[in-house]
Design an enzyme around this catalytic site. Structure first.
Site, PDB file in Angstrom:
ATOM      1  N   ASP A 487       0.813  -1.220   0.000  1.00 37.64           N
ATOM      2  CA  ASP A 487       0.000   0.000   0.000  1.00 37.64           C
ATOM      3  C   ASP A 487       0.845   1.268   0.000  1.00 37.64           C
ATOM      4  OD1 ASP A 487      -2.543  -1.183   0.154  1.00 37.64           O
ATOM      5  OD2 ASP A 487      -2.329  -1.503   2.297  1.00 37.64           O
TER       6      ASP A 487
HETATM    7  C1  BGC Z   1       0.349   1.229   6.372  1.00 38.64           C
HETATM    8  C2  BGC Z   1      -0.036   0.037   5.563  1.00 38.64           C
HETATM    9  C3  BGC Z   1      -1.520  -0.049   5.491  1.00 38.64           C
HETATM   10  C4  BGC Z   1      -2.121   1.259   4.991  1.00 38.64           C
HETATM   11  C5  BGC Z   1      -3.632   1.153   5.029  1.00 38.64           C
HETATM   12  C6  BGC Z   1      -0.288   2.464   5.807  1.00 38.64           C
HETATM   13  O1  BGC Z   1       0.032   3.574   6.589  1.00 38.64           O
HETATM   14  O2  BGC Z   1       1.745   1.327   6.423  1.00 38.64           O
HETATM   15  O3  BGC Z   1       0.514  -1.141   6.112  1.00 38.64           O
HETATM   16  O4  BGC Z   1      -1.923  -1.069   4.668  1.00 38.64           O
HETATM   17  O5  BGC Z   1      -1.682   2.337   5.765  1.00 38.64           O
HETATM   18  O6  BGC Z   1      -4.298   2.307   4.862  1.00 38.64           O
HETATM   19  C1  NOJ Z   2      -1.669  -3.846   5.349  1.00 38.26           C
HETATM   20  C2  NOJ Z   2      -2.821  -4.063   4.459  1.00 38.26           C
HETATM   21  O1  NOJ Z   2      -3.935  -4.512   5.186  1.00 38.26           O
HETATM   22  C3  NOJ Z   2      -2.489  -5.062   3.376  1.00 38.26           C
HETATM   23  O2  NOJ Z   2      -3.547  -5.183   2.488  1.00 38.26           O
HETATM   24  C4  NOJ Z   2      -1.251  -4.609   2.661  1.00 38.26           C
HETATM   25  O3  NOJ Z   2      -0.978  -5.541   1.667  1.00 38.26           O
HETATM   26  C5  NOJ Z   2      -0.104  -4.422   3.611  1.00 38.26           C
HETATM   27  N1  NOJ Z   2      -0.494  -3.493   4.615  1.00 38.26           N
HETATM   28  C6  NOJ Z   2       1.170  -3.941   2.936  1.00 38.26           C
HETATM   29  O4  NOJ Z   2       1.144  -2.600   2.636  1.00 38.26           O
END
Ligand code: BGC
Ligand code: NOJ
Length: 815
Positions: A487
């Protein structure tokens, strides 16, 4: 150092001191009514949706942490001394403190000044309520005169509004108290058909429902005025902050025990029967009363608890293993499966790290959660697939999340993550292989929840695949969109405004950012869809998906290969990411995992090379970090990934979700020692001895363990809600132990450490029970020499499905 121990027999983790490094949490509830509960009774409850139907309040990121909960106070009427038997919120000294977190329940017990108290918290199956069963025992030589107070703080339903809209909310709170039951009915007078109730099995000496009266001005939960003085105020909330507290007086002879049951629940009345008498403003309690009365009875509560235990025995009985490694056994047989259920239920919404306000059910997350859950309750997996698919957009793309209550997708955490649709194919494939229920493909499912837009689920999958094919960049690799699985790899964002969300801010137009990761994922998904097409008799279509997969495979080898590993992406300008050409972020774990999983480079040595690079560049004692070298500063062209300090989260943290991909990759190329070594590095049970460093619960996977670049290397964070649960379960059960559901049966294809000589497993599959024993000579990791089924030799290692009810003995010899 440990803070407790596993009790595998009872399937519990037993915490023996309350001051764990962080709250160690458990979950209550199975289907609609849920709660989180910590080892000191902190936490909250909700009905279906942690944001929209929150029953009780919780204070996030508070000091001391973990405040707001299911609290009890005991008070000695003679000395005036009072304490919380769960330690919080009074933090009084306790003897023999114990919290037993089990499957869907927690029991907290302790002793203070000769008074023992044990409280069991659980949610009966199929009910929208929770039972707190407390037993108080007088271990003194003399009679004890005690007061027991309960306390919860009600949330005014929408947890976001509840935390922000005080100008309104300080005036809306309403309750009723009738026959000792506290009914929280804020907004019931208008559009809500639901209320909460809090009941007690004993006659009351008093009650409170106005928080600030119960606590006293400027006072906290650690010393409520009512408890201090030993008498409730009988306050009736009108606006401000409604709470629920009962006061029960107990006189216990030496050795005497008394059981007191509290029931906290949620109830919906039919719209036409909201009030009683009709036309009044009084809540109609006729329908809820029998339910309350039932669970206040000791025998009913006990029966419900036994049914919950049986339910879990049955679920966990679907796969049980006995291997030479206790950490493997414990995680596969108990905790990893349990965590898969919890992530399936919660997605990423409610935990100590997820407020329940910010995120609903993730499209990608829920699809992946299915992989670890589908064997447990396939009917619920089916429903989930249809819910997720119904939010899909007509383009085949997806909202990144939907609200469980409304089941509608929204853009609150962004959209346009170009990997999203492919995960739906993998989730559906897992369901089909487990159940054989191909009828699901013909279900009519909407797009964007729009009535009239329905097509078959199968067409949803076709559109998913096309979504990627129609969005290829200059190297013919998939365009990344907002991001892919990662993400935080935001290649089109270019954010320079403080505080702007990387997930939702508008992307810059005109770029060509491509993802090698989605390339690998596409190869995997294309093969899955080809197999699904074959099941439907569409041989030509299957061939065309395979051809698309092969083309992408070749493209990944050509433009996604860096010489020693798979590249990560091309950025907005077409420059490579995740290559030796880069100064930082030269190698990323995700493409090494997903490409090998998809079979790319297995035949020409690239897979092995990529995994060797992972071993030499990314693996460390606490797990495998996400990338190296960590980003030492902010890169506007890479986005959120470089906002994290080195070693945390996506910036070179051990992002546990990705580690099983490498385990599976190692298993695919036959390296059992390496696969298991990685498995053990992040296995929470195997890390129990370093709990003071790890800090999170030793019974569930965290999302992240700080990487080697972080000062807190080895410290876990964000426990419970992570794709780590499902993927580790897939890695250990399907690829390392090698028991895989396939369309035509159960495949047994283990990849084990050289040292192991055997393991046994029981697997229920489509109604039959397979008792499997695998033996192997030392020194071998992979390869099945012989399989017998009920004593008869079979060809190959696929065991055809047996009739429901059959008991099948399978003996596998590796070699
Ligand atoms: C996090 C991710 C997460 C995303 C969801 C980010 O700040 O690092 O792990 O999936 O937010 O919105
Ligand atoms: C958390 C999210 O829930 C997941 O969908 C994503 O793949 C990971 N963060 C990595 O960014």
């Amino acid at each position: 150092m440990r803070y407790g121990h596993f009790d595998d027999e009872r399937r519990e983790y037993v915490i023996t001191r309350p001051d764990t490094p962080l709250p160690w949490i458990n979950y209550l509830g199975s289907e609609a009514y849920f709660g989180i509960i910590s080892n000191t009774a902190g936490g909250y409850s909700f009905y279906r949706d942690a944001r929209l139907r929150r029953l009780t309040r919780y204070r996030y990121n508070n000091v001391p942490f973990d405040l707001g909960g299911r609290y009890l106070y005991l008070r000695d009427a003679v000395s005036g001394d009072f304490w919380s038997p769960s330690w919080q919120p009074t933090q009084s000294e306790l003897e023999d403190y114990e919290c037993r977190h089990g499957m869907g329940y927690s029991a907290i017990s302790s002793r203070h000044d000769g008074i023992e108290a044990e409280t069991l918290y659980f949610v009966p199956l199929a009910e929208n309520l929770e039972v707190w069963r407390t037993r108080v025992t007088n271990k003194r030589d003399a009679e004890a005169k005690l007061s027991l107070f309960s306390a919860v703080e009600f949330c005014l339903w929408d947890a976001w509004d509840d935390q922000t809209n005080f100008q309104r909310n300080f005036s809306t709170g309403q309750v009723e108290v009738e026959d000792g039951v506290i009914y929280h009915k804020t907004e019931y007078r208008e559009r809500r058909d639901h209320f909460a109730y809090f009941a007690c099995s004993e006659p009351l000496a008093g009650f409170d429902t106005q928080r600030d009266t119960f606590l006293g001005a400027y006072k906290g939960w650690d010393s409520p005025a009512a408890v201090e003085r030993g008498e409730s105020f009988d306050s009736v909330a009108n606006g401000w902050a409604p709470c629920g507290s009962h006061h029960v007086e107990l006189t216990l002879a030496p050795g005497e025990s008394k059981e007191i049951i509290f029931v906290l629940g949620y109830w919906e009345n039919p719209n036409e029967a909201k009030f009683d008498p009709p036309g009044s403003q009084t809540v109609n309690k006729k329908l809820v009363k029998p339910v309350i009365e039932r669970y206040l009875r000791s025998d009913e509560a006990e029966g419900a608890f036994q049914r919950l235990r049986d339910y879990w025995s049955e679920l966990l009985g679907i796969l049980q293993v006995r291997t030479p490694d206790e950490h493997t056994n414990r995680m596969v047989n108990i905790w990893n499966a349990y965590q898969c259920m919890v992530t399936f239920n919660m997605s990423r919404s409610a935990s100590f790290y997820e407020s329940g306000i910010g995120r609903g059910m993730g499209f990608r997350d829920s699809s992946q959660d299915l992989l670890g859950f589908v064997h447990m309750v396939p009917e619920r997996a089916r429903e989930r697939i249809l819910d997720v698919a119904a939010t899909q957009l007509p383009s085949g793309g997806a909202y990144h999340q939907y609200q469980p209550l409304t089941k509608r997708g929204n853009n609150d955490v962004g959209s346009g993550f170009n990997d999203d649709p492919a995960w739906l194919i993998l989730g559906v494939a897992a369901y089909l292989k487990e159940t054989g229920d191909i009828s699901i493909l013909d279900e009519d499912v909407t797009y964007d929840n729009e009535p009239g837009s329905e097509s078959s689920l199968y067409e949803h999958l076709q559109r998913s695949l096309r979504y990627t094919l129609h969005r290829l960049g200059p190297h013919e690799l998939p365009l990344i969109g907002r991001a892919d699985w990662n993400d935080c790899l935001n290649l089109n964002c270019f954010s320079t405004t403080p505080g702007e969300s990387f997930q939702t801010t508008e992307n810059k137009e005109g770029g060509v950012a491509e993802s090698v990761f989605i390339g690998g994922l596409f190869v995997l998904a294309a093969e899955e869809l080809a197999q699904i097409a074959e099941r439907r008799g569409h041989t030509d279509e299957a061939a065309s998906y395979r051809a698309d997969g092969a083309t992408m495979d070749a493209t990944v080898r050509e433009h996604g290969w860096d010489g020693e590993w798979f590249r990560r992406a091309y950025d907005y300008f077409g420059d490579v990411v995740g290559s030796k050409e880069n100064e930082e972020g030269q190698i990323f774990i995700e493409p090494q995992g997903i490409c090998v999983l998809a079979g790319i480079g297995v035949d020409d040595g690239k897979a092995k090379k990529a995994l060797d690079s992972v071993a030499s560049r990314l693996a460390c004692e606490h797990g495998i970090v996400l990338q190296q070298p960590a980003f030492s500063h902010y890169y506007v062209n890479l986005g959120e990934i470089s906002t994290y300090p080195s070693g945390y989260k996506e910036n070179a943290g051990i992002f546990c979700h990705t580690n099983p991909w490498i385990m599976i990759g190692e298993a695919i190329i036959g390296r059992g020692d390496e696969a298991f070594d990685y498995y053990r590095r992040i296995n929470p049970s195997a890390r129990e001895d370093i709990s003071e460093l790890h800090r999170c619960e030793p019974y569930v996977y965290p999302q992240m363990i700080a990487g080697k670049d972080a000062p807190s290397f080895g410290e876990a964070k964000n426990s419970w809600l992570s794709g780590t649960a499902a993927w580790n379960f897939v890695a250990i059960s399907q690829w390392l132990l090698g028991l895989r559901a396939e369309y035509d049966g159960l495949r047994v294809d283990p990849c084990l450490p050289k040292e192991w000589e055997r393991f046994e497993a029981t697997r229920k599959f489509r109604g039959a029970t397979y008792r499997i024993s695998v033996s192997k000579p030392k020194g071998i990791c992979k390869g099945v020499a012989q399989v017998t089924v009920d004593g008869m030799k079979t060809e190959g290692n696929l065991i055809a499905p047996h009739p429901a009810g059959a008991e099948v003995v399978v003996e596998v010899t590796m070699g």
